[in-house]
Scaffold this motif. Sequence first.
Motif, mmCIF file in Angstrom:
data_model
loop_
_atom_site.group_PDB
_atom_site.id
_atom_site.type_symbol
_atom_site.label_atom_id
_atom_site.label_comp_id
_atom_site.label_asym_id
_atom_site.label_seq_id
_atom_site.Cartn_x
_atom_site.Cartn_y
_atom_site.Cartn_z
ATOM 1 N N THR A 1 -9.219 77.938 -20.624
ATOM 2 C CA THR A 1 -8.804 76.589 -21.025
ATOM 3 C C THR A 1 -7.289 76.460 -21.182
ATOM 4 O OG1 THR A 1 -10.922 76.331 -22.131
ATOM 5 C CG2 THR A 1 -9.191 74.788 -22.753
ATOM 6 N N PHE A 2 -6.667 77.406 -21.871
ATOM 7 C CA PHE A 2 -5.219 77.336 -22.105
ATOM 8 C C PHE A 2 -4.459 77.186 -20.790
ATOM 9 C CE2 PHE A 2 -1.096 79.568 -22.457
ATOM 10 C CZ PHE A 2 -0.506 78.835 -23.470
ATOM 11 N N PHE A 3 -4.844 78.008 -19.806
ATOM 12 C CA PHE A 3 -4.139 77.966 -18.511
ATOM 13 C C PHE A 3 -4.214 76.566 -17.890
ATOM 14 C CE2 PHE A 3 -5.284 82.698 -17.481
ATOM 15 C CZ PHE A 3 -4.494 83.109 -18.535
ATOM 16 N N ARG A 4 -5.432 76.039 -17.873
ATOM 17 C CA ARG A 4 -5.628 74.782 -17.163
ATOM 18 C C ARG A 4 -5.063 73.584 -17.927
ATOM 19 N NH1 ARG A 4 -8.738 74.384 -12.845
ATOM 20 N NH2 ARG A 4 -9.174 76.371 -11.819
ATOM 21 N N LEU B 1 -0.638 69.459 -17.529
ATOM 22 C CA LEU B 1 0.614 68.814 -17.972
ATOM 23 C C LEU B 1 1.736 69.023 -16.960
ATOM 24 C CD1 LEU B 1 0.518 69.780 -21.771
ATOM 25 C CD2 LEU B 1 -0.203 67.636 -20.710
ATOM 26 N N LEU B 2 1.738 70.179 -16.310
ATOM 27 C CA LEU B 2 2.759 70.417 -15.284
ATOM 28 C C LEU B 2 2.548 69.455 -14.110
ATOM 29 C CD1 LEU B 2 2.873 74.332 -15.157
ATOM 30 C CD2 LEU B 2 4.299 72.783 -16.491
ATOM 31 N N GLU B 3 1.282 69.204 -13.786
ATOM 32 C CA GLU B 3 1.014 68.293 -12.670
ATOM 33 C C GLU B 3 1.332 66.846 -13.041
ATOM 34 O OE1 GLU B 3 0.687 68.929 -9.740
ATOM 35 O OE2 GLU B 3 -0.445 70.747 -9.385
ATOM 36 N N GLU C 1 4.021 72.992 -25.894
ATOM 37 C CA GLU C 1 5.326 73.693 -25.866
ATOM 38 C C GLU C 1 5.514 74.484 -24.577
ATOM 39 O OE1 GLU C 1 5.235 75.989 -29.472
ATOM 40 O OE2 GLU C 1 5.144 74.139 -30.655
ATOM 41 N N ARG C 2 4.436 75.167 -24.163
ATOM 42 C CA ARG C 2 4.563 75.981 -22.949
ATOM 43 C C ARG C 2 4.821 75.093 -21.731
ATOM 44 N NH1 ARG C 2 2.804 81.198 -21.608
ATOM 45 N NH2 ARG C 2 2.674 81.417 -23.849
ATOM 46 N N ALA C 3 4.118 73.979 -21.680
ATOM 47 C CA ALA C 3 4.310 73.072 -20.538
ATOM 48 C C ALA C 3 5.745 72.548 -20.525
ATOM 49 C CB ALA C 3 3.314 71.918 -20.606
ATOM 50 N N GLU C 4 6.248 72.193 -21.707
ATOM 51 C CA GLU C 4 7.618 71.668 -21.768
ATOM 52 C C GLU C 4 8.643 72.723 -21.353
ATOM 53 O OE1 GLU C 4 7.620 70.047 -25.752
ATOM 54 O OE2 GLU C 4 7.187 68.018 -24.997
ATOM 55 N N VAL D 1 4.381 76.744 -6.580
ATOM 56 C CA VAL D 1 5.006 76.774 -7.902
ATOM 57 C C VAL D 1 3.953 76.770 -9.024
ATOM 58 C CG1 VAL D 1 6.622 75.605 -9.455
ATOM 59 C CG2 VAL D 1 7.148 75.818 -7.023
ATOM 60 N N THR D 2 2.829 76.080 -8.839
ATOM 61 C CA THR D 2 1.802 76.167 -9.887
ATOM 62 C C THR D 2 1.226 77.582 -9.941
ATOM 63 O OG1 THR D 2 0.203 75.187 -8.345
ATOM 64 C CG2 THR D 2 1.140 73.732 -9.985
ATOM 65 N N GLY D 3 1.110 78.234 -8.803
ATOM 66 C CA GLY D 3 0.668 79.641 -8.800
ATOM 67 C C GLY D 3 1.652 80.514 -9.558
ATOM 68 N N GLN D 4 2.941 80.245 -9.393
ATOM 69 C CA GLN D 4 3.954 80.984 -10.150
ATOM 70 C C GLN D 4 3.776 80.740 -11.644
ATOM 71 O OE1 GLN D 4 8.089 80.883 -8.776
ATOM 72 N NE2 GLN D 4 7.434 79.863 -6.908
ATOM 73 N N CYS D 5 3.529 79.484 -12.000
ATOM 74 C CA CYS D 5 3.368 79.161 -13.431
ATOM 75 C C CYS D 5 2.135 79.882 -13.994
ATOM 76 C CB CYS D 5 3.259 77.652 -13.626
ATOM 77 S SG CYS D 5 4.815 76.808 -13.260
ATOM 78 N N LEU D 6 1.087 79.996 -13.188
ATOM 79 C CA LEU D 6 -0.087 80.737 -13.641
ATOM 80 C C LEU D 6 0.227 82.212 -13.881
ATOM 81 C CD1 LEU D 6 -3.327 79.593 -11.828
ATOM 82 C CD2 LEU D 6 -3.094 80.288 -14.198
#
Lengths: 499, 499
Positions: free
Chosen positions: B83-86, B91-93, B116-119, B358-363
Amino acid sequence: MATRTVLPTESQRALSTAAIRCLNVDNINSNVKAAKYAVRGELAVKAEEYRVKLAQGDKSLPFDSVIFANIGNPQQLDQKPITFFRQVLSLLENPLLLNNKDTLRATFGYQDDVIERAEKLLAEVQSVGAYSHSQGVPLIRESVAKFIEGRDGFSADPQSIFLTGGASSGVNTLLNVICNGPSAGVLVPIPQYPLYTATLSLLNAQCVPYHLEEQKAWGTDINTIKKSLEQAKAAGTDVRAVVVINPGNPTGASLSPEDIKSVLDIAAEEKLVVIADEVYQTNVFVGEFTSFKKRLRELQREAPTKYDNVELVSLHSVSKGMVGECGHRGGYFELVGFDPLVAAQVYKFISIMLCPPVTGQCLVELMVNPPKEGEPSHELYQKEYSGIREGLHKRALALYEAFQRMEGVECQEPQGAMYLFPTITLPPKAIEAAAAENRAADEFYCLRLLDATGVCVVPGSGFGQKENTLHFRTTFLAPGTDWVERIVKFHSEFMAKYK
Amino acid sequence: MATRTVLPTESQRALSTAAIRCLNVDNINSNVKAAKYAVRGELAVKAEEYRVKLAQGDKSLPFDSVIFANIGNPQQLDQKPITFFRQVLSLLENPLLLNNKDTLRATFGYQDDVIERAEKLLAEVQSVGAYSHSQGVPLIRESVAKFIEGRDGFSADPQSIFLTGGASSGVNTLLNVICNGPSAGVLVPIPQYPLYTATLSLLNAQCVPYHLEEQKAWGTDINTIKKSLEQAKAAGTDVRAVVVINPGNPTGASLSPEDIKSVLDIAAEEKLVVIADEVYQTNVFVGEFTSFKKRLRELQREAPTKYDNVELVSLHSVSKGMVGECGHRGGYFELVGFDPLVAAQVYKFISIMLCPPVTGQCLVELMVNPPKEGEPSHELYQKEYSGIREGLHKRALALYEAFQRMEGVECQEPQGAMYLFPTITLPPKAIEAAAAENRAADEFYCLRLLDATGVCVVPGSGFGQKENTLHFRTTFLAPGTDWVERIVKFHSEFMAKYK
């Protein structure tokens, strides 16, 4: 947390062991060493260093921002993503949001078509965290086929469509399959996007350059292609394909239906695969985009015997156009007229890398199947799309006008893509100064420009240019006019210095 | 919508023009033709056809679901994303969701650490729709370095970390740089994940196989490696690297610190680059994972002169472990002890493809830096993580127990990764029936299994196996026991038929 032990740094270790490693720069794959890719080369690395310095509060630089005009990366500058796309993607990433649709609608403005699209895609992919079919999600390939049919008026087969991680990976796949040894050659326009020459270097195949006609708005001259082809054949090269970038990168030029026919004529006569890089198909300011596929089908209708043997592959991407979603790495190519056994080898090749990013694939679906008139998200979509389109045209014109004010700079009127590619005529003293640094003159100019202004552009030598001509490529994506004025001021000082 | 014109289908066109095309299966790149990749080969294609038939309501098949046990694709089966990851990715999307944090918290349960992590990530990447640095987002590389330091107790340098689109693209990069011609060779364990042999085929380089010891729980025997190496050298192969998959794919075996030392000893003595495929590092049921990097640094501390020349690259991925986010295509590799000039060539190579998703990088960032104890999302994260971990172990044991009940099937106890790789001993009549169809016996068995049960596994020949032995690889990801019982029933009928 385990104890951190400090050992010699990589660079210290590098010095001490350089002689006894397995790999050094002289014994690695020489094809990798030979490949050139200036778009992210020395200038880009230096620009990134400047960016980091500024972010760290360094006040010693003569500029206060770095402008990455070296790469078509709209969302790194100020282009906002299209709301509909990103709303759908947020639901694909966290489908739990769909448990409270009322709040999505009331608080976050998600329209019903956003929710429906997300549900439809989720039902098909199961999870964007699962590998898809290597060729791409079947439903998405069907959407792409419908898009192509709508654009061209000719049928398209989802089985012939391959989703990719951006157009670059598609080009890589195709050149890997086509190039069968050191004598294989591919006709590449000059100037070109250096992906082509770099990939041919990696495959140890021959780049057969054909020059575009700067004086004819960077048009494609069929006699030039024929001449290059004959020369290459005479030199023993087995020319197998011709690359056309339409609209052009770095030139922005759009091919007329007649120009496209000329290329298809040569392809039919000489049995060449046509690689049509059509990633800028919606970035057209002057005239109208005609796809190679459409033109081919028209000709096949008129003269089937002549054109039936033509093998065409057309590439598209979510990175360009008004979509500008480079970071998501999405795209596709369509194979037309390929032997099914060859297509099966293409499939095997891509399956080794498993599948393209699934959210990138979903973005392809959204790009080719955006909200239609009458659907709830259409109005906002259309407004955002037109806003980006007009903004790009305005910026292109502003930059073009600035170039007209600059001594020794000539530039074709902006036609499309995301770039201008002006010629620069530099004084002999500047050319001598470059030679003293062992640099090409355009590279020297671009480095001085970066050092003085923070504006990063790419020297023409990175794309190829006629001998004794100098150019640079700049995107027109950056907002405002401050950076343009920085270039104008630098140029006038540079010209004065080396007069 | 333009008029749709019906032209001959691709296959009709194919027949009529086969002789006059540029490309046919005998004149394309012979390295592509030679490459084999069974994981997505004939069986997988057939399984997909069955899936489509079932989805279309076909009642003629003897099963009601297809089980894709051919590929480690957890979220295609029933594994839920963490859940945390998604939440962060959503929010990134769509960063506009951050305009109403109260609702995110109250209605959707987004904790403060999610926001906070998304920001933080958004501040760094600007937009996930923008190309990043080719080597990967700097902040994310820093997180990876911290993770490695925490795991190993030795420092790691963000400059030596390269983010990738999954581990596969990392392996492709490394083998492209390392293999410098047809005499270059790479030691590859057999059985192996076929990415290695396929990529070596594409590069026309030599695969130097070394067999793992099935009777010693698929362990690595150093004398076997030495023997293969000596034979290859005697045959003129320039052996440059050794691949180790730890934990093993398809075997699941974990290497002991002593085994790792043996491999590093050979690497040091013979100047071999060590390619440590460590993507299953958290999928360990028996014993504990030790990284090659940690072991190398320990040995360098003890005997610097001997080990200082070792070049090691370690690969990791978001696709495996409890993360299981295959579709996002994220991963990284760390270069250790490489010549900086060689690392610069690695950088140039990857820059041609611009950047990983880039979302893969964020993961990757979320994977290496998950919620810590005391942080609001930690409890749920821990619960989900342990649940997946225990579920995988239970499924592995259930499958293992089923294999023990099957005549002629022997299987090592599950140790890790996502696979079991049993030996099967088939009756001579089955082997004759396979030969009559011109098929390897294990392929024949797996095809009959798929036709009868809808369960898709991969024949051992796809990974390599000792002569006169037969195996298949199956994941233990599918939920429930129904599919396991389908295999048991099929096997007993198969054995009875060919007795």
